[in-house]
Enzyme design. Structure first.
Site, PDB file in Angstrom:
ATOM      1  NE  ARG A 149      -3.552  -2.263   2.754  1.00 57.45           N
ATOM      2  CZ  ARG A 149      -3.257  -3.397   3.375  1.00 57.45           C
ATOM      3  NH1 ARG A 149      -2.055  -3.545   3.916  1.00 57.45           N
ATOM      4  NH2 ARG A 149      -4.145  -4.372   3.454  1.00 57.45           N
ATOM      5  CG  HIS A 246      -4.945   0.865  -3.974  1.00 56.22           C
ATOM      6  ND1 HIS A 246      -4.247   0.775  -2.782  1.00 56.22           N
ATOM      7  CD2 HIS A 246      -5.928  -0.065  -3.887  1.00 56.22           C
ATOM      8  CE1 HIS A 246      -4.802  -0.147  -2.018  1.00 56.22           C
ATOM      9  NE2 HIS A 246      -5.811  -0.678  -2.665  1.00 56.22           N
ATOM     10  NE  ARG A 249      -3.148  -3.451  -1.536  1.00 54.60           N
ATOM     11  CZ  ARG A 249      -2.587  -4.256  -0.635  1.00 54.60           C
ATOM     12  NH1 ARG A 249      -1.283  -4.382  -0.598  1.00 54.60           N
ATOM     13  NH2 ARG A 249      -3.335  -4.924   0.225  1.00 54.60           N
ATOM     14  CG  HIS A 272      -6.070  -8.730   0.873  1.00 56.84           C
ATOM     15  ND1 HIS A 272      -6.214  -9.113  -0.443  1.00 56.84           N
ATOM     16  CD2 HIS A 272      -5.949  -7.369   0.843  1.00 56.84           C
ATOM     17  CE1 HIS A 272      -6.177  -8.044  -1.229  1.00 56.84           C
ATOM     18  NE2 HIS A 272      -6.020  -6.983  -0.462  1.00 56.84           N
ATOM     19  CE1 TYR A 281      -6.274  -6.772  -7.349  1.00 61.02           C
ATOM     20  CE2 TYR A 281      -6.358  -7.972  -5.270  1.00 61.02           C
ATOM     21  CZ  TYR A 281      -6.254  -6.781  -5.971  1.00 61.02           C
ATOM     22  OH  TYR A 281      -6.142  -5.602  -5.283  1.00 61.02           O
TER      23      TYR A 281
END
Length: 305
Positions: A149, A246, A249, A272, A281
């Site tokens: 992040r 982001h 990421r 996560h 994803y």
């Protein structure tokens, strides 16, 4: 309840989030903003954040919905309120919670924006041997190599990065640390950047600065500063997509999954808490799955679908 007493409770609540739960300044600020907005609405109803009923909260959700607030914003507000009323119960201010029976708003799934591999290559192709060029190249390489992040990136310290060993330690949500790997590109970029960083800090009389990424004055880069760097570099490369930190990421997760990485490993690397957060994803990696299917299934090559 007096406004002064309520403000005191809010300050104690935010201090609890920061010190006891280890939430970042940005996250704590979001909690405060949510409470301020809801408090202003409840005041119109003749009540306040401490005394609100379930009906008051339902009115608030309806107001947000009518104002076309995004479901994610409404759910974040509800999450803030749930934490707030749990705090009030622990403090003995309330014996119940008006959040009981209040469900989160259903939101349509939206696939995250990401960059294709050739777009990443274009962005990382930063020429020049000056401080800004080498820093920006190292910064983007680390973002893409680790999938961290942006807050984790700007919090990286010299002591938390082992370039020769190819890893770094970041502090994620809730103050949890995790180890991330630095690819060859990131290691080379950091090796080129670090001597210039050291020279700059010595000129600025800031030898003790611990932040890995600093600006031209030797101060730690901010999240906004990183976003500006990415926006400027994207414009230079003629990329028309809106690219935020982001997006790197998202691109990291998409690319490693499409190349066969295990979902749970990617979950760990992204930090996560829930596997379901990482699973989004997999939708972006369908082309790779189709290629694997056609290669492995004995009847796959008979169809072009």
């Amino acid at each position: 309840m007096s406004t002064l007493h309520q403000e005191t409770l809010i300050d104690r609540f935010l201090a609890h989030l920061s010190h006891m739960r280890g939430l970042s300044e940005a996250t704590v600020r979001s909690y405060r903003n949510d409470l301020v907005k809801v408090g202003a609405f409840l005041e119109k109803l003749g009540t306040d954040l401490v005394s609100a009923t379930r009906e008051d909260i339902r009115h608030c959700v309806a107001e947000y919905t009518l104002a076309r607030q995004a479901p994610s914003s409404i759910n974040r507000m509800l999450s803030s309120l749930r934490s707030w009323y749990r705090f009030l119960r622990r403090e003995g201010v309330r014996i119940d919670s008006p959040m009981e029976g209040i469900s989160s708003v259903k939101a349509g799934k939206r696939l995250p924006s990401f960059l294709f591999e050739d777009e990443v290559d274009r962005l990382l192709d930063i020429e020049g041997s000056d401080f800004a060029s080498l820093r920006d190249r190292a910064l983007l390489e680390v973002l893409y190599s680790t999938g961290c992040r942006v807050q984790e990136l700007v919090s990286l310290t010299i002591s938390g990065v082992q370039v020769s060993r190819g890893w770094c330690v970041v502090k994620g949500k809730g103050g949890k640390e995790r180890l991330l790997f630095l690819g060859l590109g990131a290691r080379k970029a950091l090796a080129a950047y670090l001597p210039l960083r050291q020279a700059l800090l010595e000129r600025m009389g800031r030898r003790e600065e611990g932040a890995l990424f600093v600006n031209q004055k030797g101060s730690p880069l901010t999240t906004r500063g990183v976003a500006y760097i990415i926006e400027r570099r994207a414009r230079e490369k003629g990329l028309e997509k809106r690219i935020s930190p982001h997006v790197f990421r998202h691109s990291f997760a998409t690319h490693v999954l499409s190349r066969g990485a295990d979902l749970r490993v990617v979950q760990e690397m992204l930090g996560h808490a829930s596997l379901s957060t990482t699973q989004v994803y997999t939708h972006l990696s369908l082309p790779a799955l189709k290629r694997m299917y056609r290669k492995a299934h004995p009847h796959a090559e008979r169809s072009d679908s």
